[in-house]
Write an enzyme that holds these catalytic residues in place. Structure first.
Site, PDB file in Angstrom:
ATOM      1  CG  ASP A 139      -9.492   1.292  -0.590  1.00 39.80           C
ATOM      2  OD1 ASP A 139      -8.582   1.110  -1.418  1.00 39.80           O
ATOM      3  OD2 ASP A 139      -9.302   1.375   0.635  1.00 39.80           O
ATOM      4  CG  ASP A 182      -2.247   0.629   0.988  1.00 39.03           C
ATOM      5  OD1 ASP A 182      -2.345   1.436   0.041  1.00 39.03           O
ATOM      6  OD2 ASP A 182      -3.199   0.374   1.753  1.00 39.03           O
TER       7      ASP A 182
END
Ligand code: NAG
Ligand code: NAG
Ligand code: NAG
Ligand code: NAG
Ligand code: NAG
Length: 434
Positions: free
Chosen positions: A219, A158
């Site tokens: 997301d 990430d």
């Protein structure tokens, strides 16, 4: 003509270089904790759902025992909130001792014993998005080695708490560090999602050389709005994204949320169909212990999966956008087959959409059609008009076989010459579906 396009894409793909770890020649499939279970660490009050080794063991058992593994769903992936807040005395990441008492290596072996694989999560930056220890530049080598020592099979990197300059160094460096461990570890990069997902800030040629998959965009959340928002972005930018995908290197529109709370059955079929067209990784984020049979049937649809997993690895595209709110998507598949999806953005009632295969650029005769979600086959001539009834926010998905080739023999019916026969085996529905 379509097949000329396919040949051209193939020729191009031979000159691109995928990340050379031999992994993920088709889009990876499995289960990923984040969308459904987030950063629930309250094991005292929510023992079944908290991020702990029990959760991953439960999901592994379901994958192995409920028919998922055999269909290709083999990764069990940990996301954020697994780590202890402190590195160990040797500077290595360690799992939270209360929630992962057995440690990550034991969990990896649990997966391997069942023919599954374990994925883990880290963050290129000072902290993970959830505030756990990150992997800044000077920790990349030690963390890669730790994951390899634990026998982890996939790593999602990430990008919270780092800037563009650090990411430009860190993502390629991690690719090298993973390779240097000697353990094949699938590498998922969130890098493009932090840089807007588009050139010139994102270099997809480079991503294909260093990562197996990458998150291009935001997301996913448990709602139809979110699925639509993501799909719209991917298809609006399809001309940039399609050439980036190939065996070993995939665009990742994020998890499948089928089986949760936000999608109707029609919307669930729509997500499955569009993700198959996009050659997207298929990571479910749901609760496999309690999933409904309706959602399971969609996620376990063999034909949708085999379209997603087509070995050519060519990402599909939107080819029609009607004012009526009907859209048509197309993906070329191996053996001159293809997939079509008719999608409705409407909110009123099933829409009867009339078209023909020739209007969709299929111009070489007769095709065998297989309706993916209705298990029905038929034969269709390119020039014949047909009508598909598409439910609101739903899809009709077809597998279209190669065009039939004319046979040598003439076909006699009622004592009269009727015309040439077709070689049936040339345009049959692949037996693997049936
Ligand atoms: C590391 O990279 C080399 C050269 O690209 C490749 O041959 C090898 O298979 C890679 N090893 C791993 C473990 O990824
Ligand atoms: C990025 O972060 C590093 C380390 O904190 C800092 O030295 C550098 O100036 C930053 N660069 C930009 C462009 O903000
Ligand atoms: C993108 O990356 C490729 C491969 O690393 C490189 O050859 C190319 O110059 C880069 N393109 C740009 C615009 O930076
Ligand atoms: C696909 O179609 C093209 C053009 O019709 C033909 O030349 C080729 O042989 C076909 N390939 C396969 C695998 O059937
Ligand atoms: C059919 O092919 C033509 C010529 O390549 C193209 O302009 C048109 O957009 C295509 N139509 C569809 C529905 O793909």
């Amino acid at each position: 003509m379509r097949f000329a396009v396919v040949a051209c894409v193939l020729a191009l793909s031979t000159v691109t270089f995928a990340l050379d770890n031999g992994l993920m020649r088709t889009p990876p499939m499995g289960w990923l904790a984040w969308e459904r279970f987030r950063c629930d660490i309250d094991c005292e009050h929510d023992p079944k759902n908290c991020i702990s080794e029990n959760l991953f063991i439960d999901m592994a058992d379901r994958l192995a025992e409920d028919g998922w593994r055999e269909l290709g769903y083999v990764y069990v992936n940990i996301d954020d909130c697994w780590a202890s807040m402190e590195r160990d005395t040797q500077g290595r990441l360690q799992s939270d001792p209360k929630r992962f008492p057995g440690g990550i290596r034991k969990l990896a072996r649990y997966m391997h014993d069942r023919g599954l694989k374990l994925g883990i999560y880290g963050d290129m930056g000072t902290h993970t998005c959830g505030g756990y220890p990150g992997t800044p530049l000077d920790k990349i080598e030690i963390d890669a080695q730790t994951f390899a020592d634990w026998e982890v099979d996939m790593f999602k990197f990430d990008g919270c708490y780092s800037n563009a300059t650090e990411q430009e160094q860190g993502y390629p460096l991690m690719s090298k560090a993973l390779n240097a461990t000697g353990r094949p570890i699938g590498y998922s990069c969130s890098w493009p999602a932090y840089q807007g997902g588009l050139p010139p800030k994102v270099n997809y040629t480079q991503l294909g050389e260093i990562c197996n998959l990458w998150r291009n965009y935001g997301d996913i959340q448990d709602s139809w709005d979110s699925v639509l928002y993501i799909a719209d972005w991917f298809f609006a930018n399809q001309d940039v994204l399609i050439p980036a995908a190939a065996p070993g290197q995939w665009n990742d529109p994020d998890m499948l949320i089928i089986g949760n709370f936000g999608l109707s059955m029609d919307q669930s079929r729509a997500q499955m169909a569009l993700w198959a067209i996009m050659a997207a990784p298929l990571f479910m984020s749901n609760d496999l212990r309690t999933i409904s049979s309706g959602a399971r049937v969609i996620l376990q649809n063999k034909m949708a999966i085999s379209i997603n997993q087509d070995p050519l690895g060519i990402q599909g595209r939107r080819i029609v956008k009607e004012k009526s709110g009907i859209e048509v998507y197309w993906r070329p598949l191996s053996n001159n087959a293809s997939a079509l999806v008719f999608f409705s953005r409407r909110n009123d009632m099933p829409y009867r959409y009339q078209t023909s295969l020739s209007k969709l650029n299929y111009t070489t005769g007769s095709y065998k059609i297989y309706d993916v979600f209705n298990d029905k086959g038929s034969t269709l001539k390119d020039s014949t008009d047909f009508v598909v009834s598409v439910n609101p926010t739903g899809v009709v998905m077809w597998h279209v076989s190669a065009p039939a080739k004319l046979g040598q023999r003439q076909f006699y019916g009622g004592g009269k010459l009727q015309g040439p026969t077709y070689h049936h085996h040339d345009n049959a529905i692949p037996p693997s579906f049936l």
